[in-house]
Design an enzyme around this catalytic site. Structure first.
Site, mmCIF file in Angstrom:
data_model
loop_
_atom_site.group_PDB
_atom_site.id
_atom_site.type_symbol
_atom_site.label_atom_id
_atom_site.label_comp_id
_atom_site.label_asym_id
_atom_site.label_seq_id
_atom_site.Cartn_x
_atom_site.Cartn_y
_atom_site.Cartn_z
ATOM 1 N N ASP A 98 0.856 -1.196 0.000
ATOM 2 C CA ASP A 98 0.000 0.000 0.000
ATOM 3 C C ASP A 98 0.892 1.246 0.000
ATOM 4 O OD1 ASP A 98 -3.061 0.893 1.288
ATOM 5 O OD2 ASP A 98 -1.355 2.257 1.635
ATOM 6 N N ASN B 149 -1.900 13.060 -3.160
ATOM 7 C CA ASN B 149 -2.980 13.475 -4.061
ATOM 8 C C ASN B 149 -3.408 14.918 -3.767
ATOM 9 O OD1 ASN B 149 -3.913 11.506 -5.997
ATOM 10 N ND2 ASN B 149 -4.417 10.203 -4.246
ATOM 11 N N GLU C 261 -5.002 2.248 -3.939
ATOM 12 C CA GLU C 261 -3.531 2.278 -4.021
ATOM 13 C C GLU C 261 -2.930 1.063 -3.332
ATOM 14 O OE1 GLU C 261 -4.507 2.767 -0.699
ATOM 15 O OE2 GLU C 261 -2.731 4.012 -0.284
HETATM 16 P P1 GH3 Z 1 -1.383 5.225 4.577
HETATM 17 O O1 GH3 Z 1 0.079 5.451 4.556
HETATM 18 O O2 GH3 Z 1 -1.903 4.908 5.948
HETATM 19 O O3 GH3 Z 1 -1.794 4.206 3.607
HETATM 20 O O4 GH3 Z 1 -2.031 6.598 4.172
HETATM 21 P P2 GH3 Z 1 -2.891 6.895 2.890
HETATM 22 O O5 GH3 Z 1 -3.100 8.302 2.784
HETATM 23 O O6 GH3 Z 1 -2.259 6.204 1.710
HETATM 24 O O7 GH3 Z 1 -4.217 6.086 3.233
HETATM 25 P P3 GH3 Z 1 -5.717 6.377 2.960
HETATM 26 O O8 GH3 Z 1 -6.376 5.023 2.877
HETATM 27 O O9 GH3 Z 1 -6.224 7.312 3.968
HETATM 28 O O10 GH3 Z 1 -5.779 7.043 1.544
HETATM 29 C C1 GH3 Z 1 -5.751 6.335 0.342
HETATM 30 C C2 GH3 Z 1 -5.757 7.316 -0.764
HETATM 31 O O11 GH3 Z 1 -5.426 6.733 -2.012
HETATM 32 C C3 GH3 Z 1 -7.132 7.954 -0.984
HETATM 33 C C4 GH3 Z 1 -7.116 8.304 -2.424
HETATM 34 O O12 GH3 Z 1 -6.900 9.695 -2.614
HETATM 35 C C5 GH3 Z 1 -5.955 7.568 -2.988
HETATM 36 N N1 GH3 Z 1 -6.385 6.766 -4.099
HETATM 37 C C6 GH3 Z 1 -7.036 5.586 -4.089
HETATM 38 N N2 GH3 Z 1 -7.265 5.192 -5.345
HETATM 39 C C7 GH3 Z 1 -6.758 6.129 -6.181
HETATM 40 C C8 GH3 Z 1 -6.677 6.269 -7.617
HETATM 41 O O13 GH3 Z 1 -7.145 5.463 -8.382
HETATM 42 N N3 GH3 Z 1 -6.048 7.375 -8.091
HETATM 43 C C9 GH3 Z 1 -5.502 8.301 -7.277
HETATM 44 N N4 GH3 Z 1 -4.885 9.344 -7.804
HETATM 45 N N5 GH3 Z 1 -5.559 8.194 -5.949
HETATM 46 C C10 GH3 Z 1 -6.176 7.131 -5.387
HETATM 47 MG MG MG Z 2 -2.038 4.134 1.592
HETATM 48 MG MG MG Z 3 -4.885 2.125 1.443
#
Ligand code: GH3
Ligand code: MG
Ligand code: MG
Length: 347
Positions: free
Chosen positions: A216, A224, A259
């Site tokens: 992850d 983002n 992600e």
């Molecule tokens: P952590 O280190 O705990 O994983 O923190 P994090 O911010 O990665 O975790 P969180 O689950 O809070 O956020 C996941 C983020 O991943 C939310 C979203 O903006 C981003 N994300 C998920 N899918 C996509 C995608 O398809 N494209 C983009 N650009 N961002 C995505």
């Molecule tokens: Mg993450």
């Molecule tokens: Mg995640």
């Protein structure tokens, strides 16, 4: 004794034939001799009746009558047997053709029926020239008709086989698309679920180890928020290429969702899986991120990973839960690291 008797009979007939021909002024040619000798012998009932009638009618045995007799009873018989020979050959050909047709499933066709009828008739003892000629014409007409039908059929088959080919190609494309993640080009969740189920089934059957990596992106939400969702998508693509570079052969990398990414490692024990996970982690860490449109240096991203080895008594969901628990532990341990499920006995 027997040979003597035959010789005596032949000499008697021969003498009578010669005097018969002399009396009637018949030229002693081999053909005329054959006719008269056979007539005197009485061996050919039909010929004997014919000549007796001519004698009774007072006919002259001139060259024309003699020729007619020879043709009717000798030449005709010879050519008849030649036709019969030809007929037998034709019958053999037809039989093999019929066999091919039967194999092709066309034996019920009118053509097949005509061939078998003709073949049957040819099997009969004597075939006249006229009958054989008619048969040959019928067969050649039917063959021509069949050829043109066959050409149409071939064309239809060609068209259908092309259509089937295109259909198969379209089906393959749709199938491939349905198993691929559109953003990264990696296997999607659907494909991963099927792969994992198959890998587990195989591991249970063979007793070989099977491991799973779940990773992850760290703090991706913040990334983002800073650089925009589109740049975030580029990062997801970059991570996918890192996975593709490091995951080869029988191993499969997939986008699990958002992600989060997973790697299935058949025939791989926990320790080897942990080494690969760390290799991927370092590979991601060292990539320098540059915003394509502006050339801005975006720094780098890191990933955390959890690794678990399949236990024969668990389900796919259990294995995923353990790998996810390890990933959670890695986040808690400060991120950009790998945690293995040490509860699994190394094999
Ligand atoms: P952590 O280190 O705990 O994983 O923190 P994090 O911010 O990665 O975790 P969180 O689950 O809070 O956020 C996941 C983020 O991943 C939310 C979203 O903006 C981003 N994300 C998920 N899918 C996509 C995608 O398809 N494209 C983009 N650009 N961002 C995505
Ligand atoms: Mg993450
Ligand atoms: Mg995640």
């Amino acid at each position: 004794m027997y040979r003597e008797a035959v010789k005596g009979r032949c000499e008697t007939i021969s003498r009578a034939a010669v005097s018969w021909m002399t009396e009637r002024n018949v030229l002693p040619t081999p053909e005329n001799y054959e006719v008269v000798y056979t007539y005197i012998s009485g061996d050919h009932a039909e010929l004997k009746r014919n000549v007796d009638d001519l004698v009774a009618n007072g006919s002259r045995f001139d060259a024309n009558i003699m020729k007619m007799l020879h043709q009717r009873y000798f030449f005709a018989a010879e050519s008849g047997s030649a036709f019969s020979e030809l007929g037998k050959k034709l019958a053999t050909e037809l039989d093999s053709l019929l066999e091919s047709l039967a194999t092709a499933g066309n034996d019920q066709s009118a053509y097949g029926q005509l061939l078998s009828k003709t073949s049957g008739e040819l099997g009969q003892a004597e075939i006249s020239e006229a009958v054989l000629k008619t048969m040959i014409h019928q067969v050649s007409d039917a063959t021509r008709a069949m050829q043109s039908r066959t050409r149409t059929l071939e064309l239809q088959l060609l068209i259908s086989s092309r259509e089937v080919g295109e259909l198969r190609e379209r089906f393959e494309n749709v199938r491939r698309e349905s198993l691929t993640d559109q953003l990264t080009g990696l296997a999607n969740r659907r494909s991963f679920d099927a792969d994992l189920a198959a890998s587990i089934e195989n591991a249970v059957k063979t007793g070989e180890p099977l491991s799973l990596i779940m990773c992850d992106i760290d703090k991706f939400k913040a990334f983002n928020d800073t650089w925009g969702h589109q740049t975030g998508d580029q990062v997801l693509r970059l991570l996918a290429s890192c996975l593709a570079e490091n995951v080869k052969g029988r191993d499969t990398a997939a986008r699990f969702g958002g992600e989060e990414f997973v790697v299935i490692l058949p025939q791989t024990a926990l320790s080897a899986a942990a080494i690969l996970a760390d290799q991927i982690r370092r590979s991601v860490e060292t990539k320098k991120l540059v915003k394509k449109s502006t050339g801005d240096i975006l720094g780098s991203i890191t990933i955390s990973a959890g690794v678990a080895q399949f236990d024969a008594n668990e389900t796919a969901v259990d294995l995923l839960r353990r790998a996810d628990a390890c990933l959670y532990a890695a986040k808690h341990a400060g991120r950009n690291c790998v945690v293995s499920d040490m509860a699994d006995p190394p094999s």
